[in-house]
Write an enzyme that holds these catalytic residues in place. Structure first.
Site, PDB file in Angstrom:
ATOM      1  N   GLY A  44     -31.892  37.048  11.476  1.00  0.00           N
ATOM      2  CA  GLY A  44     -30.467  36.779  11.325  1.00  0.00           C
ATOM      3  C   GLY A  44     -30.114  36.342   9.487  1.00  0.00           C
ATOM      4  N   ASN A  45     -28.855  34.828   9.344  1.00  0.00           N
ATOM      5  CA  ASN A  45     -28.671  34.274   8.307  1.00  0.00           C
ATOM      6  C   ASN A  45     -29.496  32.929   8.301  1.00  0.00           C
ATOM      7  OD1 ASN A  45     -26.500  33.217   9.195  1.00  0.00           O
ATOM      8  ND2 ASN A  45     -25.834  34.605   9.048  1.00  0.00           N
ATOM      9  N   VAL A  87     -27.000  30.888  11.153  1.00  0.00           N
ATOM     10  CA  VAL A  87     -26.927  30.753  12.599  1.00  0.00           C
ATOM     11  C   VAL A  87     -28.918  30.254  12.461  1.00  0.00           C
ATOM     12  CG1 VAL A  87     -27.436  32.152  14.327  1.00  0.00           C
ATOM     13  CG2 VAL A  87     -26.061  32.351  12.671  1.00  0.00           C
ATOM     14  N   GLY A  88     -29.464  30.660  12.275  1.00  0.00           N
ATOM     15  CA  GLY A  88     -30.716  30.426  12.326  1.00  0.00           C
ATOM     16  C   GLY A  88     -31.100  28.569  12.027  1.00  0.00           C
ATOM     17  N   GLU A  91     -36.644  35.382  11.472  1.00  0.00           N
ATOM     18  CA  GLU A  91     -36.859  35.785  10.440  1.00  0.00           C
ATOM     19  C   GLU A  91     -35.196  35.991   9.830  1.00  0.00           C
ATOM     20  OE1 GLU A  91     -35.268  38.872   8.405  1.00  0.00           O
ATOM     21  OE2 GLU A  91     -36.878  40.204   9.973  1.00  0.00           O
ATOM     22  N   CYS A 117     -32.978  43.073   5.491  1.00  0.00           N
ATOM     23  CA  CYS A 117     -32.947  41.501   4.598  1.00  0.00           C
ATOM     24  C   CYS A 117     -33.579  41.911   4.343  1.00  0.00           C
ATOM     25  CB  CYS A 117     -33.942  40.915   6.334  1.00  0.00           C
ATOM     26  SG  CYS A 117     -35.451  41.958   6.963  1.00  0.00           S
TER      27      CYS A 117
END
Length: 467
Positions: free
Chosen positions: A166-167, A170-171, A188, A222
């Site tokens: 994800g982004n 949020v990571g 990732e 991505c």
């Protein structure tokens, strides 16, 4: 107990039975997953069509085919990956058994896993929720659906590893939650993947490949090339060649083309459209909010401070930033966060080497886009802001296993050990240096050499007893 807690507890209990450690059980689960893609391909494609307007062929080509390849590879190689791996010894450990043992404990690595699909892809998440429990062990691999609150509750549970795609925003939350239990993470996260086009390369082919990489899945990939860096003298040519490729791939009206997708929802449609405000449109720009449609779009003479350059686009906008040559391109790339992918188009190996040597990114691809993702023998993952850890093929297996160092000694040849016991002397230190600093590859030396080394060991034993 919440639904999320129950799922984790159920998976942990199933893992404790030990059935996931059996290689045959894992292979059965992988084959069942393989069967799911064969038997339910139309159901999967229908869900992806509803979420992203992707055609059935496109879904197989870009989504499920790669997964099927990963499963086939894991089935074929699992016993090899799971076997103990002998390691190099030194003379001190030459008579010992030394190896790395993956604590096989995601399916191939023998784990139990709680699967949490993205709530943004509503139809695809529903298919996963409905079909996975039918084909694979529903206790070992429970599916938890839901939004932010469900994800937060899931993150309060204790896991042995968390894998997130994800982004970066949020990571960071994932990593913060994992830190409470010292849980390792694989992240990732994407980012703004640059694409440098050298003025002396075949610009027509370069732009064709960039257009394919950018507009596949409506830019929602991505590792899509996020923006182009090129010299001002070739900017107009780049624009024209990208426009030609858009027409070739998606016709004069991409909105009616079955191979051109849609933005996942209206929130992301608005986010992408806001990026257009302070940049000049050279091609495309057509849009329809009710259909979440944004045409393949090219932006020219984009400034580094433009809105479109402040975050990952994850949509069909292709900004072009003019730079004065390779050196300036490298400086610009290195000023920003490290990207998940970096693309360079050039027929000059020196240009490619400089880009490789003087930048940092999760992966680098010369003269093409996206395709490195499909090579199972290459590690796929980010660095810095674009993520941590890597996966694909054996890398996935290792990422989700613990490499346990094992050394099995015998209660013999105690004389050799005397050099480590007090009282410590210079003579003992000299022998210790000789033994520890000499690594040997037993397989290469062969049995005769091993016997000779053991003779040396015996001599050292006598020396130590005479100290």
């Amino acid at each position: 107990m919440s639904r999320e807690q129950q799922a984790v507890a159920r998976a942990r209990k199933a893992f404790e039975t030990g059935r996931s450690k059996c290689l045959d059980h894992r292979i059965r689960q992988l084959k069942n997953l393989q069967r799911l893609f064969i038997e339910k391909q139309s159901v999967i494609s229908d869900a992806v069509k509803k979420d992203l307007n992707k055609s059935e062929v496109g879904t197989q080509l870009y989504e499920t085919l790669g997964l099927e390849g990963e499963i086939s590879l894991a089935i074929k190689k699992l016993k090899e990956w799971a076997a103990p791996r002998p390691v190099e010894k030194n003379l001190m450990t030459i008579s010992d058994t030394v190896y790395i043992q993956p604590l096989i404990g995601a399916i191939a690595a023998g784990n139990a896993a709680v699967v949490k699909p993205s709530e943004v892809c509503v139809h695809t998440a529903k298919v996963m929720e409905d079909l996975l429990p039918v084909y694979i062990d529903k206790e070992l691999y429970p599916v938890v659906t839901g939004g932010v609150s469900e994800t937060q509750e899931l993150l309060r549970q204790r896991f042995d590893h968390i894998f997130y795609t994800g982004n970066s925003m949020v990571g960071k939350l994932i990593m913060e939650a994992a830190a409470k239990h010292l849980t390792p993470v694989t992240l990732e996260l994407g980012g703004k993947s640059p694409c440098y086009i050298d003025k002396d390369c075949d610009i027509s082919i370069a732009c064709r490949r960039v257009a394919w990489g950018k507009y596949t899945n409506c830019g929602q990939t991505c590792i899509a090339p996020d923006y182009i860096l090129c010299e001002p003298s070739v900017q107009d040519r780049v624009i024209e060649e990208v426009k030609k490729s858009i027409k070739e791939f998606y016709t004069d009206n991409p909105k009616t083309c079955p191979d051109y997708g849609r933005i996942i929802n209206q929130r992301h449609f608005k986010r992408i459209m806001n990026m257009l405000e302070d940049s000049a449109i050279a091609a495309g720009g057509d849009n329809d909010e009710s259909d979440c449609y944004i045409a393949p779009t090219v932006l020219r003479d984009v400034k580094p401070e433009a809105k479109v350059m402040q975050e990952e686009i994850f949509g069909p906008l292709l900004p072009i930033l003019p730079v004065n040559g390779l050196g300036e391109a490298i400086k610009f790339i290195n000023k920003g966060e490290k990207p998940l992918a970096l693309y360079v188009f050039s027929s000059d190996d020196k240009v490619i080497k400089r880009m490789t040597d003087e930048t940092s990114s999760g992966g680098l691809l010369a003269n093409d886009c996206l395709v490195h993702y499909s090579v199972s023998s290459l590690p796929f993952g980010g660095v810095g802001n674009s993520g941590m850890g890597c996966y694909h093929g054996k890398f996935s297996f290792d990422q989700l296993s613990h490499l346990r160092g094992c050394l099995i000694k015998q209660l013999k040849m105690e004389g050799v050990n005397s050099m480590r016991y007090p009282p410590h002397t210079l003579k003992k230190l000299g022998w210790a240096r000789f033994f520890i600093l000499n690594n040997v590859d037993v397989g290469w030396i062969g049995r005769m050499m091993l016997l000779a080394v053991l003779a040396v060991v015996a001599a050292v034993v006598l020396q130590n007893y005479l100290l």
